[in-house]
Design an enzyme around this catalytic site. Structure first.
Site, short mmCIF file in Angstrom:
data_model
loop_
_atom_site.label_atom_id
_atom_site.label_comp_id
_atom_site.label_asym_id
_atom_site.label_seq_id
_atom_site.Cartn_x
_atom_site.Cartn_y
_atom_site.Cartn_z
N ASP A 192 0.78 -1.17 -0.08
CA ASP A 192 0.02 -0.19 0.03
C ASP A 192 0.90 1.11 0.17
O ASP A 192 0.38 2.34 0.25
CB ASP A 192 -1.10 0.04 1.30
CG ASP A 192 -0.33 0.01 2.53
OD1 ASP A 192 1.02 0.09 2.75
OD2 ASP A 192 -0.90 0.46 3.46
N GLU A 193 2.08 1.11 0.04
CA GLU A 193 3.05 2.27 -0.27
C GLU A 193 4.02 2.11 -1.52
O GLU A 193 4.59 1.18 -1.49
CB GLU A 193 3.77 2.49 1.09
CG GLU A 193 2.59 2.82 2.28
CD GLU A 193 3.53 3.46 3.51
OE1 GLU A 193 3.23 3.12 4.50
OE2 GLU A 193 4.77 4.02 3.22
#
Length: 408
Positions: free
Chosen positions: A101-102
């Protein structure tokens, strides 16, 4: 960063607004100790449920709450779609995936095509929102460290989800971070070490002489000193791939195993899985390590032992060594966790033959394992498994259908 990625994806699949829905992604929800992997903002603000909360903490009286089982394959698919959007604005070599998610993007060379940094950021946010219905928060900085700190400490709490930290802002940004643990790279143990040195804030860390930190913490102390001043010289397009010093795998069993033969089945499966990684990387191991954890109801904790062996990457050769360790040190207590590790890794130089072994048989074993590896890489690990993996206690078949330790 994608706001509560797993939970947001589940909301979108259900045609819900991730910012308004009451949803948690939870593994083993049928158990009181079921673990929350992600939660929507409403769950955190209203019910104080966040990543790491347990099923028994959930206010089940609230009928608005949706409990979603994890779907790792879906999340990976959505992540691939997001990466495709990123590649519209930056070359692949200037994109570094930090986690599911990053992601870091270096858009230094993209301004002539797409405008200022702020314009590019908002275009990316818009594209992801319009195409995937996901909200994105963004940290902007002169280097990856500043961008990450801006994201973690400010962007997540702003309405537009954007925060920008520059070198000249360090005294008003990094030095004002209240808790050491709020800085990436400083975990609880590192923070505790710093506090024992009398360092309780990022400002104090920045004012501590470099030689003092380096003497007390080595290379880590030197890194922390530079980070306290906002310095990070890494470049996204200069990839460094370290050589693995060890290969390992661990698992917590779903129940206590009282029969040693069933434990041995799991050990065989794990040894074979990790040995496959050795062969894929063309390396051998000459030190093996086995750790066994006993049930929480046992008065004994378990054991951890290693042994030196002839250099190899053959499953056929490795399995007997691990079984010998287990049989030698097992105290007939119920087993709940198993961990194996291959150490002293070296590049494979050739095939070590034993004068007392049949050469053709050894060569056939090696060729067979290479063939099995190729089939498993193409069709999945469960495409070829030993019959023992169908016996009571085996976990390989079930785990082969999991992604990241959860159901796909």
């Amino acid at each position: 960063m994608l706001n509560r990625f797993f939970a947001s994806v589940e909301c979108v699949k259900r045609r819900l607004n991730p910012l308004e829905a009451y949803l948690v992604v939870m593994s083993n929800a049928e158990r009181a100790g079921g673990l929350v992997l992600a939660a929507t903002p409403k769950m955190k603000s209203v019910h104080h449920i966040k990543t790491g909360s347990r099923m028994y903490e959930l206010p089940t009286w609230d009928e608005r709450i949706i409990i979603a089982p994890p779907r790792m394959k879906l999340y990976l698919k959505v992540n691939a779609m997001i990466q495709a959007i990123f590649r519209r604005y930056a070359p692949a070599e200037f994109i570094h995936v930090y986690s599911i998610d990053e992601c870091f993007l270096d858009i230094t060379g993209s301004h002539l095509l797409f405008g200022s940094t702020d314009e590019i950021v908002r275009k990316i946010q818009r594209d992801i929102l319009e195409e995937l219905r996901l909200y994105v928060t963004v940290g902007i900085g002169d280097n990856p460290l500043l961008a990450k700190l801006a994201l973690d400490n400010v962007a997540k709490n702003r309405p537009d989800g954007i925060a920008e930290w520059r070198y000249e802002d360090v005294p008003e940004t990094i030095w004002k971070i209240k808790h050491l643990e709020d800085v990436c790279g400083i975990g609880h143990r590192t923070a505790a070490h710093l506090k024992r040195m009398g360092i309780f804030s990022m400002y104090q860390l920045s004012q501590t002489p470099l030689p003092v930190l380096k003497s007390a913490m080595g290379v880590i102390g030197e890194q922390l000193y530079y980070h306290a001043h906002g310095l990070d010289y890494s470049r996204l397009n200069e990839k460094y791939v370290p050589v693995n010093k060890s290969y390992g795998k661990s698992q917590i069993l779903e129940k206590d195993y009282h029969i040693p033969a069933e434990v041995e089945i799991v050990i065989r499966e794990m040894v074979e899985e990790v040995a496959m990684r050795l062969r894929q990387n063309h390396v051998d191991t000459s030190v093996i390590h086995l750790s066994i954890g006993y049930s929480k109801y046992s008065i004994k904790k378990g054991f951890s032992h290693q042994a030196k062996i002839p250099s190899t990457n053959s499953s056929h050769a490795l399995i007997p060594y691990f079984l010998e360790l287990f049989r030698r040190y097992d105290e007939r207590e119920p087993v709940r966790s198993i961990a194996i590790l291959y150490g002293k890794i070296t590049l494979k130089a050739g095939l070590q033959l034993n004068l007392f072994e049949d050469v053709n048989r050894t060569l056939n074993h090696e060729q067979l394992e290479v063939t099995v590896d190729k089939i498993r890489m193409r069709y999945g690990f469960k495409s070829l498994m030993h019959a023992s993996s169908l016996l009571t206690g085996a976990t390989g078949l079930k785990r082969s259908e999991m992604v990241g330790g959860h159901k796909g």
